[in-house]
Design a protein around this motif. Structure first.
Motif, PDB file in Angstrom:
ATOM      1  N   THR A   2       0.699  -0.908  -0.103  1.00  0.00           N
ATOM      2  CA  THR A   2       0.196  -0.004   0.154  1.00  0.00           C
ATOM      3  C   THR A   2       0.714   1.150  -0.015  1.00  0.00           C
ATOM      4  O   THR A   2       1.415   1.354   1.123  1.00  0.00           O
ATOM      5  CB  THR A   2      -0.967  -0.181   1.538  1.00  0.00           C
ATOM      6  N   ASP A   3       0.688   2.082  -1.294  1.00  0.00           N
ATOM      7  CA  ASP A   3       1.228   3.189  -0.322  1.00  0.00           C
ATOM      8  C   ASP A   3       0.877   4.090   0.279  1.00  0.00           C
ATOM      9  O   ASP A   3      -0.308   4.497   0.357  1.00  0.00           O
ATOM     10  CB  ASP A   3       0.969   4.130  -2.123  1.00  0.00           C
ATOM     11  N   LEU A   4       2.050   4.666   0.750  1.00  0.00           N
ATOM     12  CA  LEU A   4       1.832   5.898   1.932  1.00  0.00           C
ATOM     13  C   LEU A   4       1.058   6.747   1.743  1.00  0.00           C
ATOM     14  O   LEU A   4       2.547   7.800   0.118  1.00  0.00           O
ATOM     15  CB  LEU A   4       2.607   5.866   3.010  1.00  0.00           C
ATOM     16  N   ASP A   5       0.058   8.028   1.932  1.00  0.00           N
ATOM     17  CA  ASP A   5       0.792   9.298   1.623  1.00  0.00           C
ATOM     18  C   ASP A   5       2.229   9.744   1.198  1.00  0.00           C
ATOM     19  O   ASP A   5       2.422  10.096   2.218  1.00  0.00           O
ATOM     20  CB  ASP A   5      -0.329  10.274   2.183  1.00  0.00           C
ATOM     21  N   PRO A   6       2.110  10.267   0.531  1.00  0.00           N
ATOM     22  CA  PRO A   6       3.984  10.639   0.114  1.00  0.00           C
ATOM     23  C   PRO A   6       3.974  12.559   1.462  1.00  0.00           C
ATOM     24  O   PRO A   6       5.168  12.034   1.411  1.00  0.00           O
ATOM     25  CB  PRO A   6       4.398  11.311  -1.412  1.00  0.00           C
ATOM     26  N   PRO A  14       9.902  20.723   4.730  1.00  0.00           N
ATOM     27  CA  PRO A  14      11.004  20.937   3.981  1.00  0.00           C
ATOM     28  C   PRO A  14      12.428  19.565   4.177  1.00  0.00           C
ATOM     29  O   PRO A  14      13.477  20.029   4.246  1.00  0.00           O
ATOM     30  CB  PRO A  14      11.745  21.699   5.803  1.00  0.00           C
ATOM     31  N   CYS A  15      12.199  18.410   4.570  1.00  0.00           N
ATOM     32  CA  CYS A  15      12.758  17.307   4.359  1.00  0.00           C
ATOM     33  C   CYS A  15      14.109  17.094   2.980  1.00  0.00           C
ATOM     34  O   CYS A  15      12.949  16.930   2.511  1.00  0.00           O
ATOM     35  CB  CYS A  15      12.082  16.066   4.861  1.00  0.00           C
ATOM     36  N   PHE A  16      15.244  16.745   4.336  1.00  0.00           N
ATOM     37  CA  PHE A  16      15.819  16.973   2.752  1.00  0.00           C
ATOM     38  C   PHE A  16      15.332  15.083   2.580  1.00  0.00           C
ATOM     39  O   PHE A  16      15.721  15.357   1.339  1.00  0.00           O
ATOM     40  CB  PHE A  16      17.174  16.589   3.777  1.00  0.00           C
ATOM     41  N   GLY A  17      14.814  14.680   3.082  1.00  0.00           N
ATOM     42  CA  GLY A  17      14.459  13.171   2.990  1.00  0.00           C
ATOM     43  C   GLY A  17      13.137  13.013   1.933  1.00  0.00           C
ATOM     44  O   GLY A  17      13.451  11.912   0.954  1.00  0.00           O
ATOM     45  N   PHE A  26      16.286  13.214  -1.359  1.00  0.00           N
ATOM     46  CA  PHE A  26      15.876  12.389  -1.322  1.00  0.00           C
ATOM     47  C   PHE A  26      15.095  12.542  -2.988  1.00  0.00           C
ATOM     48  O   PHE A  26      14.146  10.657  -3.548  1.00  0.00           O
ATOM     49  CB  PHE A  26      16.440  11.448  -0.417  1.00  0.00           C
ATOM     50  N   HIS A  27      13.335  12.687  -2.250  1.00  0.00           N
ATOM     51  CA  HIS A  27      12.708  13.559  -2.412  1.00  0.00           C
ATOM     52  C   HIS A  27      12.032  11.187  -2.409  1.00  0.00           C
ATOM     53  O   HIS A  27      11.305  11.294  -3.169  1.00  0.00           O
ATOM     54  CB  HIS A  27      12.940  12.758  -4.370  1.00  0.00           C
ATOM     55  N   GLY A  57      27.687   9.367   4.694  1.00  0.00           N
ATOM     56  CA  GLY A  57      27.167   9.943   5.366  1.00  0.00           C
ATOM     57  C   GLY A  57      25.846  10.213   5.235  1.00  0.00           C
ATOM     58  O   GLY A  57      24.048  10.596   6.323  1.00  0.00           O
ATOM     59  N   LEU A  58      25.653   9.520   3.921  1.00  0.00           N
ATOM     60  CA  LEU A  58      24.561  10.239   3.259  1.00  0.00           C
ATOM     61  C   LEU A  58      23.818   8.829   2.876  1.00  0.00           C
ATOM     62  O   LEU A  58      22.310   8.088   3.320  1.00  0.00           O
ATOM     63  CB  LEU A  58      24.558  10.912   1.574  1.00  0.00           C
ATOM     64  N   VAL A  59      24.609   8.185   2.702  1.00  0.00           N
ATOM     65  CA  VAL A  59      23.826   6.569   3.651  1.00  0.00           C
ATOM     66  C   VAL A  59      23.362   6.495   4.652  1.00  0.00           C
ATOM     67  O   VAL A  59      21.593   5.777   5.053  1.00  0.00           O
ATOM     68  CB  VAL A  59      25.106   5.362   3.205  1.00  0.00           C
ATOM     69  N   THR A  60      23.531   6.629   5.367  1.00  0.00           N
ATOM     70  CA  THR A  60      23.303   7.114   6.739  1.00  0.00           C
ATOM     71  C   THR A  60      22.083   7.889   7.202  1.00  0.00           C
ATOM     72  O   THR A  60      20.789   6.949   7.786  1.00  0.00           O
ATOM     73  CB  THR A  60      24.726   6.768   8.170  1.00  0.00           C
ATOM     74  N   THR A  61      22.093   9.024   6.135  1.00  0.00           N
ATOM     75  CA  THR A  61      21.057   9.927   6.185  1.00  0.00           C
ATOM     76  C   THR A  61      19.994   8.769   5.630  1.00  0.00           C
ATOM     77  O   THR A  61      18.212   9.281   6.162  1.00  0.00           O
ATOM     78  CB  THR A  61      20.903  10.949   4.941  1.00  0.00           C
ATOM     79  N   LEU A  62      19.574   8.021   4.415  1.00  0.00           N
ATOM     80  CA  LEU A  62      19.137   6.979   4.252  1.00  0.00           C
ATOM     81  C   LEU A  62      18.301   6.442   4.556  1.00  0.00           C
ATOM     82  O   LEU A  62      17.431   6.192   4.863  1.00  0.00           O
ATOM     83  CB  LEU A  62      19.834   6.840   2.022  1.00  0.00           C
ATOM     84  N   ALA A  63      19.178   5.357   5.192  1.00  0.00           N
ATOM     85  CA  ALA A  63      19.086   4.890   7.172  1.00  0.00           C
ATOM     86  C   ALA A  63      17.405   5.006   7.613  1.00  0.00           C
ATOM     87  O   ALA A  63      16.884   4.952   8.371  1.00  0.00           O
ATOM     88  CB  ALA A  63      19.911   4.083   7.592  1.00  0.00           C
ATOM     89  N   ASP A  64      18.010   6.674   7.850  1.00  0.00           N
ATOM     90  CA  ASP A  64      17.391   7.581   9.608  1.00  0.00           C
ATOM     91  C   ASP A  64      16.061   8.010   8.404  1.00  0.00           C
ATOM     92  O   ASP A  64      15.224   8.276   9.186  1.00  0.00           O
ATOM     93  CB  ASP A  64      17.860   9.481   9.145  1.00  0.00           C
ATOM     94  N   GLU A  65      15.887   8.339   6.797  1.00  0.00           N
ATOM     95  CA  GLU A  65      15.073   8.855   6.450  1.00  0.00           C
ATOM     96  C   GLU A  65      13.743   6.931   6.436  1.00  0.00           C
ATOM     97  O   GLU A  65      12.373   7.293   6.717  1.00  0.00           O
ATOM     98  CB  GLU A  65      15.108   9.402   5.162  1.00  0.00           C
ATOM     99  N   VAL A  66      14.663   6.024   6.088  1.00  0.00           N
ATOM    100  CA  VAL A  66      13.546   4.786   6.183  1.00  0.00           C
ATOM    101  C   VAL A  66      12.898   4.633   7.648  1.00  0.00           C
ATOM    102  O   VAL A  66      11.776   4.494   7.488  1.00  0.00           O
ATOM    103  CB  VAL A  66      14.617   3.719   5.410  1.00  0.00           C
ATOM    104  N   ALA A  67      13.664   4.630   8.655  1.00  0.00           N
ATOM    105  CA  ALA A  67      13.313   4.507   9.563  1.00  0.00           C
ATOM    106  C   ALA A  67      12.333   5.450  10.532  1.00  0.00           C
ATOM    107  O   ALA A  67      11.155   5.399  10.678  1.00  0.00           O
ATOM    108  CB  ALA A  67      14.982   4.676  11.052  1.00  0.00           C
TER     109      ALA A  67
END
Ligand code: CO8
Length: 160
Positions: A2-6, A14-17, A26-27, A57-67
């Protein structure tokens, strides 16, 4: 799936992720798949550290956003990142799709700890555990140093 409301936080978030309009972000968009949130993302050359490799650091940013989106999508709350523990097992290649998955390891009304996996071609590149503080509106406003925008309020925990 199920797609979540983006964009549950409104047009100006303003979120970077995950802001759809962020000039260099990252959109990311997420879907719920059972008890996980899932995203797919192909890192472009602007995210390099070493040639051809995504900056750690950006890989970790991606992980932060997923979490963070596991908290949003699975608990219907917003959490502020309090702790990040990750291992980068393999280089994240530029131009290759990344699959990110987040699930709840444990949570209370005040915190949530999320397991994250980032993989390319089915092979883990990052695994980790991230803990988020789920604040009530007053505490969130103290952290922000100003009012919590209206669209964000429903993601706060109830005051005790
Ligand atoms: C639109 C989508 C956006 C997604 C963006 C991704 C998420 C983000 O980037 S959020 C921004 C980055 N994070 C921050 O700026 C937070 C900075 N840190 C802080 O402000 C504080 O340390 C904060 C709020 C995390 C905790 O503050 P604190 O005063 O300890 O709050 P407090 O109410 O006492 O603690 C709340 C709970 O968190 C727990 N906690 C606090 N820090 C930690 C930690 N590092 N590890 C584990 N648990 C913690 C506390 O033990 C407490 O749990 P419990 O009530 O069960 O004992």
């Amino acid at each position: 799936m199920t797609d979540l409301d983006p964009n549950p936080f409104g047009p100006d978030q303003p979120c970077f992720g995950c802001s759809p309009d962020h000039p260099i972000g990252f959109h990311l968009r997420f879907a719920r798949e059972g008890d996980e949130v899932v995203t797919r993302f192909t890192p472009g050359p602007q995210y390099q550290g070493p040639p051809g490799i995504m900056h750690g650091g950006l890989v970790t940013t991606l992980a932060d956003e997923v979490a963070a989106w596991a908290v949003i999508g699975l608990l219907d709350r917003f959490g502020f990142t309090a702790s990040i523990q990750v291992r980068l097992h393999r280089p994240m290649r530029i131009g290759v799709e990344v699959e990110g998955r987040g699930s709840i390891l444990r949570h209370s009304s005040r915190t949530a700890t999320i397991a994250v996996r980032l993989s390319q071609g089915g092979v883990d590149a990052l695994t980790g555990e991230l803990t988020f503080a789920i604040l009530d509106q007053a505490a969130a406003e103290r952290l922000l140093g100003g009012p919590l925008p209206e669209a964000w309020r429903r993601f706060s925990r109830a005051s005790t």
